[in-house]
Design a protein around this motif. Structure first.
Motif, short mmCIF file in Angstrom:
data_model
loop_
_atom_site.label_atom_id
_atom_site.label_comp_id
_atom_site.label_asym_id
_atom_site.label_seq_id
_atom_site.Cartn_x
_atom_site.Cartn_y
_atom_site.Cartn_z
N ASN A 110 0.82 -1.22 0.00
CA ASN A 110 0.00 0.00 0.00
C ASN A 110 0.85 1.26 0.00
OD1 ASN A 110 -2.50 -1.22 -0.19
ND2 ASN A 110 -2.79 -1.35 2.01
N VAL A 120 -4.46 4.73 -2.20
CA VAL A 120 -4.30 3.30 -2.36
C VAL A 120 -5.37 2.80 -3.33
CG1 VAL A 120 -4.42 1.05 -1.18
CG2 VAL A 120 -3.30 2.99 -0.07
N ASP A 122 -7.90 0.26 -4.45
CA ASP A 122 -8.72 -0.82 -3.91
C ASP A 122 -9.70 -1.26 -4.99
OD1 ASP A 122 -7.55 -0.80 -1.37
OD2 ASP A 122 -8.99 0.66 -0.59
N ASP A 140 -4.23 -5.23 1.78
CA ASP A 140 -5.13 -5.15 2.93
C ASP A 140 -5.43 -6.55 3.46
OD1 ASP A 140 -5.30 -2.38 2.49
OD2 ASP A 140 -7.14 -2.58 1.31
#
Length: 164
Positions: A110, A120, A122, A140
């Motif tokens: 990250n 970041v 995602d 994560d």
């Protein structure tokens, strides 16, 4: 003699996490349209590209930009502490080495995004009816798995011969 060797080779797992995280994010950036869900498993799982300027669960995402530096510094600090712990940990102590390596890989995965983009990447979106889990990524996941392992290992006794 092998027990006296430190657990730094576990950092190979960290490197693997970083590489797989980077590859998966490159795929997401090239294959997905920002904010547009692509159904994977109906009613449960979408690919949805989002940019997270905060931390876990978008904590401090709307803080104005200073949080990028805070979370970057935390990633470096936490990774350094984990590497230091791996250096002192016997290689055979996998119950500690595995979560530490996962944390390093996730934190640095990250961090790469924060340095490159200021956020970041995602893209994994799980949901059930009206409940939506925050969108996340492989880095994560590595950190979350490490946290669960540390909790589980703290309650489950080590039954290896060396620990008794």
């Amino acid at each position: 003699m092998s027990d006296r060797k430190n657990a730094l080779p576990w950092l190979g797992l960290s490197v693997a996490i970083i590489v797989l995280d980077w590859i998966s994010k490159q795929w997401a950036l090239s294959a997905l349209t920002y904010g547009v869900p692509q159904e994977v498993v109906p009613g449960f799982w979408n690919w949805t590209l989002v940019h997270n300027t905060g931390a876990a669960f978008s904590f401090l995402a709307d803080a104005g930009g200073w949080q990028q530096w805070l979370f970057s510094a935390l990633a470096v600090f936490i990774s350094a502490v984990c590497v230091g712990m791996l250096a002192k940990q016997p290689r055979a102590e996998w119950r500690m080495a595995l979560p530490l390596a996962l944390i390093v890989g996730g934190a640095l995965g990250n961090l790469i995004d924060r340095v490159r983009f200021g956020y970041v990447v995602d893209f994994v979106h799980w949901y059930w009816r009206d409940f939506h889990w925050p969108v996340f990524n492989l880095a994560d996941s590595a950190i979350s798995i490490a946290a669960v392992l540390l909790i589980v290992f703290s309650f489950v006794p080590d039954k290896t011969p060396e620990s008794t």
